[in-house]
Design an enzyme around this catalytic site. Structure first.
Site, PDB file in Angstrom:
ATOM      1  N   SER A   1       0.785  -1.168   0.211  1.00  0.00           N
ATOM      2  CA  SER A   1      -0.123  -0.131  -0.156  1.00  0.00           C
ATOM      3  C   SER A   1       1.301   1.152  -0.004  1.00  0.00           C
ATOM      4  O   SER A   1       1.888   0.959   0.359  1.00  0.00           O
ATOM      5  CB  SER A   1      -0.795   0.135   1.165  1.00  0.00           C
ATOM      6  OG  SER A   1      -1.339   1.202   1.189  1.00  0.00           O
TER       7      SER A   1
ATOM      8  N   TYR B   1      -3.892  -0.881   9.967  1.00  0.00           N
ATOM      9  CA  TYR B   1      -3.917  -0.548   8.201  1.00  0.00           C
ATOM     10  C   TYR B   1      -2.354  -0.263   8.323  1.00  0.00           C
ATOM     11  O   TYR B   1      -1.439  -0.847   7.330  1.00  0.00           O
ATOM     12  CB  TYR B   1      -4.623  -0.128   7.533  1.00  0.00           C
ATOM     13  CG  TYR B   1      -4.203  -0.731   6.546  1.00  0.00           C
ATOM     14  CD1 TYR B   1      -5.503  -1.366   5.838  1.00  0.00           C
ATOM     15  CD2 TYR B   1      -4.320   0.702   4.960  1.00  0.00           C
ATOM     16  CE1 TYR B   1      -5.427  -1.759   4.193  1.00  0.00           C
ATOM     17  CE2 TYR B   1      -3.974   0.576   3.784  1.00  0.00           C
ATOM     18  CZ  TYR B   1      -4.585  -1.454   3.426  1.00  0.00           C
ATOM     19  OH  TYR B   1      -4.400  -1.089   1.951  1.00  0.00           O
TER      20      TYR B   1
END
Length: 251
Positions: free
Chosen positions: A143, A156
């Protein structure tokens, strides 16, 4: 040149393949010739139809990767059903949003277990098979939060930063054994995980203003990067995290 990207005869596991980026990767690998074992918690009917339209073989494996328990069955079912294992795409992931001062242990553990712990142990299980056969490709879906902090998503960010680190570690251990471990870092894509952001007019406008390409990514924008990292074309690429982000990190 196109032979370098040909995946005919290869078998790929793609986790979180029921929608979004995982589905797009599964279809892209199938279009390049790979057989697909699609792993997810919900129906794979749509993914099955898209993959089988390419004439690739397909099997669906229902599994919840919030636990490492299904991992052995995922590997064995794939090998028994499709005849081998050459490619693993660790795409399954979840996100929890809250201010860090209010973030709960339960939300921390849920994200870390799915996004990082299961990805490592699935890579471990696949890696054992790949090392034994002397070749294999593992692609971790990282990510932008592997590079940046973000806001209101502490677990996350931790999981994706950790996944980038694990990608590099496994590359160092396994490159000489014929196994390539790399990652893709998607930018802001139209997926279930970004629904809340896209539905917030102020936040969506801020995000679009920062993307040089001027648009949210479409899952199909991942296809080329995934095929490259799964193919012979990337045989000397180890431990890289390839951003597919519309230029976000360049700004």
């Amino acid at each position: 040149m196109k032979e370098l990207f040909d995946l005919s005869g290869q078998v790929a596991i793609v986790t979180g393949a029921n929608t979004g980026i995982g589905q797009a990767i599964a279809v892209a690998l199938a279009n390049a010739g790979a057989s697909i074992a699609a792993v997810g918690r919900s129906s794979m009917d749509e993914t099955r139809a898209l993959v089988e339209a390419t004439n690739a073989r397909f099997t669906a494996i229902k599994a919840d990767l919030s636990s490492v328990e299904p991992i052995g069955d995922i590997i064995s079912n794939t090998i028994e059903t499709l005849g081998g294992l050459d490619i693993l795409v660790n795409n399954a992931g979840i996100i929890k949003r809250n201010d860090s001062v209010d973030f709960t242990e339960a939300d921390w553990d849920a994200v870390i277990d799915t996004n990082l712990k299961s990805a490592f142990f699935l890579s471990q299980a696949a890696g054992r098979h790949m090392i034994a056969q002397g070749r294999g490709k593992i692609i971790n879906i990282a990510s932008l939060l592997s590079f940046q902090g973000g806001i209101r998503i502490p677990s996350y960010t931790a999981s994706k930063s950790g996944l980038a680190g694990i990608t590099r570690l496994l590359a160092c251990e396994w490159a000489a054994k014929g196994v390539n471990v790399n990652g893709i870092a998607p930018g802001y894509f139209v997926t279930n995980n970004t629904t809340a952001l896209r539905e917030d007019p102020e936040r969506s406008t801020q995000i679009l203003a920062r993307i040089p390409a001027g648009r949210w990514g479409d899952p199909e924008d991942i296809a080329g990067a995934a095929v490259f990292l799964a193919s012979r074309a990337s045989d000397y690429v180890h431990g890289t995290i390839l951003p597919v982000d519309g230029g976000w990190l360049a700004r």
